[in-house]
Design an enzyme around this catalytic site. Sequence first.
Site, mmCIF file in Angstrom:
data_model
loop_
_atom_site.group_PDB
_atom_site.id
_atom_site.type_symbol
_atom_site.label_atom_id
_atom_site.label_comp_id
_atom_site.label_asym_id
_atom_site.label_seq_id
_atom_site.Cartn_x
_atom_site.Cartn_y
_atom_site.Cartn_z
ATOM 1 N N ASP A 1 6.596 -2.054 -6.062
ATOM 2 C CA ASP A 1 5.921 -2.544 -4.869
ATOM 3 C C ASP A 1 6.968 -3.245 -4.011
ATOM 4 O O ASP A 1 7.658 -4.140 -4.486
ATOM 5 C CB ASP A 1 4.822 -3.526 -5.268
ATOM 6 C CG ASP A 1 3.927 -3.919 -4.113
ATOM 7 O OD1 ASP A 1 4.419 -3.981 -2.962
ATOM 8 O OD2 ASP A 1 2.739 -4.183 -4.361
ATOM 9 N N ASP B 1 2.791 -8.654 -16.102
ATOM 10 C CA ASP B 1 4.030 -8.743 -15.339
ATOM 11 C C ASP B 1 5.234 -8.649 -16.273
ATOM 12 O O ASP B 1 5.318 -9.386 -17.264
ATOM 13 C CB ASP B 1 4.039 -10.073 -14.584
ATOM 14 C CG ASP B 1 5.118 -10.170 -13.545
ATOM 15 O OD1 ASP B 1 6.251 -9.703 -13.803
ATOM 16 O OD2 ASP B 1 4.852 -10.735 -12.480
ATOM 17 N N LYS C 1 6.708 -7.975 3.442
ATOM 18 C CA LYS C 1 6.735 -9.169 4.292
ATOM 19 C C LYS C 1 7.753 -10.167 3.760
ATOM 20 O O LYS C 1 7.837 -10.405 2.555
ATOM 21 C CB LYS C 1 5.353 -9.807 4.362
ATOM 22 C CG LYS C 1 4.328 -8.906 5.037
ATOM 23 C CD LYS C 1 2.967 -9.547 5.075
ATOM 24 C CE LYS C 1 1.970 -8.605 5.735
ATOM 25 N NZ LYS C 1 0.612 -9.128 5.688
#
Length: 159
Positions: free
Chosen positions: A67, A45, A71
């Site tokens: 990405d 990350d 949601k």
Amino acid sequence: MNPDVGYIASEVFENGLCSLMSRLVPDGQEDTAQPPEHFRIWPEDARLLLKDMPDGCLDRAYLMFPDPWPKSRHAKRRFVHPENLRELHRVLKPGAIWRVASDHPVYQDWVIEVMGKQNLFDAPPPETERPEGWSPTRYEAKAFREGRQPFYWTFTRRP
């Protein structure tokens, strides 16, 4: 395009790293070839990397088609997030450029909202055509094939 510039590529997904390496290493030399000297890979990350970097060490940063985590409950995972903005501001030199591209409407709205509420970067509206000097990506090509409109932002770090 810029062999005299050092790059650090951060990618958490193994398939993404394999795809990248297939472009950097000649076929048949996967076991022995090294990436170019000016290129480093961070296979984790990027937020972890940013925390360990010294202040003002980067001239430029890119976030290309991340990405979208569409949601609402996953919004905290999006890279464009107030906490990450502070870290990115810290590691970029004053006046440095941060380029962001996304074709996902949820992420596009999120970037506009988050960047509109911060004071660390100049945040002009996005472009709808890839600006000169930006490299095309597979995700951009996929967006066009599937009828999605990419947005391209160029944010400038404020002092």
